[in-house]
Design a protein around this motif. Structure first.
Motif, PDB file in Angstrom:
ATOM      1  N   GLN A 267       0.822  -1.213   0.000  1.00  0.00           N
ATOM      2  CA  GLN A 267       0.000   0.000   0.000  1.00  0.00           C
ATOM      3  C   GLN A 267       0.857   1.265   0.000  1.00  0.00           C
ATOM      4  O   GLN A 267       0.605   2.219   0.735  1.00  0.00           O
ATOM      5  N   MET A 268       1.870   1.244  -0.854  1.00  0.00           N
ATOM      6  CA  MET A 268       2.756   2.394  -0.996  1.00  0.00           C
ATOM      7  C   MET A 268       2.719   2.875  -2.439  1.00  0.00           C
ATOM      8  O   MET A 268       2.792   2.062  -3.366  1.00  0.00           O
ATOM      9  N   SER A 269       2.608   4.175  -2.620  1.00  0.00           N
ATOM     10  CA  SER A 269       2.521   4.733  -3.963  1.00  0.00           C
ATOM     11  C   SER A 269       3.903   4.880  -4.585  1.00  0.00           C
ATOM     12  O   SER A 269       4.875   5.236  -3.900  1.00  0.00           O
ATOM     13  N   LEU A 270       3.993   4.612  -5.881  1.00  0.00           N
ATOM     14  CA  LEU A 270       5.210   4.939  -6.605  1.00  0.00           C
ATOM     15  C   LEU A 270       5.382   6.451  -6.636  1.00  0.00           C
ATOM     16  O   LEU A 270       4.414   7.185  -6.883  1.00  0.00           O
ATOM     17  N   PRO A 271       6.597   6.952  -6.401  1.00  0.00           N
ATOM     18  CA  PRO A 271       6.788   8.404  -6.427  1.00  0.00           C
ATOM     19  C   PRO A 271       6.729   8.988  -7.833  1.00  0.00           C
ATOM     20  O   PRO A 271       6.448  10.174  -8.005  1.00  0.00           O
ATOM     21  N   TYR A 272       7.002   8.158  -8.848  1.00  0.00           N
ATOM     22  CA  TYR A 272       7.010   8.598 -10.244  1.00  0.00           C
ATOM     23  C   TYR A 272       6.473   7.468 -11.094  1.00  0.00           C
ATOM     24  O   TYR A 272       6.355   6.318 -10.653  1.00  0.00           O
ATOM     25  N   SER A 273       6.188   7.758 -12.338  1.00  0.00           N
ATOM     26  CA  SER A 273       5.696   6.725 -13.240  1.00  0.00           C
ATOM     27  C   SER A 273       6.809   5.723 -13.549  1.00  0.00           C
ATOM     28  O   SER A 273       8.003   6.043 -13.438  1.00  0.00           O
ATOM     29  N   LEU A 274       6.426   4.520 -13.938  1.00  0.00           N
ATOM     30  CA  LEU A 274       7.411   3.505 -14.301  1.00  0.00           C
ATOM     31  C   LEU A 274       8.258   3.968 -15.479  1.00  0.00           C
ATOM     32  O   LEU A 274       9.452   3.677 -15.546  1.00  0.00           O
ATOM     33  N   GLU A 275       7.654   4.704 -16.390  1.00  0.00           N
ATOM     34  CA  GLU A 275       8.406   5.214 -17.542  1.00  0.00           C
ATOM     35  C   GLU A 275       9.490   6.195 -17.094  1.00  0.00           C
ATOM     36  O   GLU A 275      10.637   6.133 -17.558  1.00  0.00           O
ATOM     37  N   GLU A 276       9.137   7.092 -16.166  1.00  0.00           N
ATOM     38  CA  GLU A 276      10.115   8.070 -15.700  1.00  0.00           C
ATOM     39  C   GLU A 276      11.227   7.387 -14.908  1.00  0.00           C
ATOM     40  O   GLU A 276      12.407   7.727 -15.057  1.00  0.00           O
ATOM     41  N   ILE A 277      10.866   6.402 -14.086  1.00  0.00           N
ATOM     42  CA  ILE A 277      11.880   5.663 -13.333  1.00  0.00           C
ATOM     43  C   ILE A 277      12.822   4.945 -14.297  1.00  0.00           C
ATOM     44  O   ILE A 277      14.046   4.980 -14.136  1.00  0.00           O
ATOM     45  N   THR A 278      12.255   4.301 -15.300  1.00  0.00           N
ATOM     46  CA  THR A 278      13.068   3.585 -16.285  1.00  0.00           C
ATOM     47  C   THR A 278      14.039   4.518 -16.986  1.00  0.00           C
ATOM     48  O   THR A 278      15.235   4.217 -17.114  1.00  0.00           O
ATOM     49  N   ASN A 279      13.546   5.651 -17.434  1.00  0.00           N
ATOM     50  CA  ASN A 279      14.408   6.608 -18.140  1.00  0.00           C
ATOM     51  C   ASN A 279      15.528   7.119 -17.230  1.00  0.00           C
ATOM     52  O   ASN A 279      16.685   7.285 -17.679  1.00  0.00           O
TER      53      ASN A 279
END
Length: 279
Positions: free
Chosen positions: A58-70
């Motif tokens: 129940q923890m939110s990602l701080p950024y989108s997966l795309e932004e993390i990947t980049n």
């Protein structure tokens, strides 16, 4: 150079907040991603699992997966990493210490790179393992920062001059302290199903795909300790160990005491996979 949230910073200049919940509670998740010749391997699969782990606690990602990947790709480039790993973790953030989730904490992402060669010698010769009771919690499917049970098992293996510990829970083999376990018998491969009792490893998933392509039957059922000692072959899988042959268990030789043909074919499959994919 490290990645802190979405900013690249000098590693020596950074510090951990004493009230970060990852530091105090292990309240967070992580991934270890292989880099071969400057390319991230199975990055999409790692990001999907990271997202799942966050949702499960129940923890939110701080950024989108795309932004993390980049940003991870940029980190590899900035550090000129050729062969090695990226360690990535997300904690629930810093807040006054209470056990329940704080109301206003902001999750924190950190990542760094580390040069690490492929374990060529061990891949060719195989490793020795020991069996230990699985004392961990019941949500091993979450790649959380709570690794004390795994750490204690790995240390016990080291004490016994072995490279890995294999967990046994209620008379059934679950997984290794930092790996998934496979047993080969009569051209069949047996491995624990992807339940809450194991981490569904990225390399594990790929091995299952390769075995299917090769027409080798896979039985996803928890092996018994007896099946380990009578196996024709045994191997473990992980991001850093790849497809690692096991040649002895608790001092008993497995099969011929040499990496077997199915294990070797899977080792070749992973080389072909990372050689042909641009990620």
């Amino acid at each position: 150079m490290i990645l802190l949230n979405k900013t690249f910073k000098n590693r020596e200049a950074e510090h951990v907040d004493i009230e970060d919940r990852g530091y105090q509670f292990g309240d967070g998740v992580y991934e270890v991603i292989r880099v071969y010749e400057g390319r991230l391997y199975a990055m999409e699969e790692h990001m999907e699992r990271l997202d799942r782990s966050c949702r499960e606690i129940q923890m939110s990602l701080p950024y989108s997966l795309e932004e993390i990947t980049n940003n991870i790709k940029a980190l590899v480039t900035k550090n000129e990493l050729s062969t090695g790993i990226v360690y990535l973790q997300i904690t629930r953030g810093a807040a006054p210490r209470v056990h329940q989730f704080p109301d206003h904490a902001q999750s924190i992402l950190t990542a760094y790179t580390k040069p690490m060669d492929r374990p060529h010698q061990l891949l060719a010769s195989g490793i020795d393992v020991v069996t230990l009771e699985d004392i961990r919690w019941l949500r091993c499917d979450i790649k959380s920062l709570n690794l004390l049970g795994n750490v204690m098992a790995k240390q016990e293996a080291k004490t016994k001059q072995c490279q890995e510990a294999v967990f046994i829970r209620d008379g059934q083999v679950t997984e290794g302290s930092s790996s998934n376990v496979f047993v080969v018998k009569d051209n069949q491969v047996i491995t624990h199903p992807a339940t809450n009792l194991i981490l569904n490893g990225i390399t594990r998933v790929k091995v299952l795909e390769w075995l299917k392509d090769k027409g080798i039957e896979v039985i996803e059922s928890a092996p018994t300790p007896e099946q380990l000692t009578t196996a024709d072959e045994m191997f473990i899988t992980s991001t850093t160990m790849e497809v690692m042959p096991v040649i002895s268990l608790d001092g008993t030789t497995i099969g011929s005491g040499q990496p077997g043909p199915i294990t070797q074919s899977l080792q070749q499959a992973i080389v072909e996979d990372f050689d042909t994919k641009e990620v």
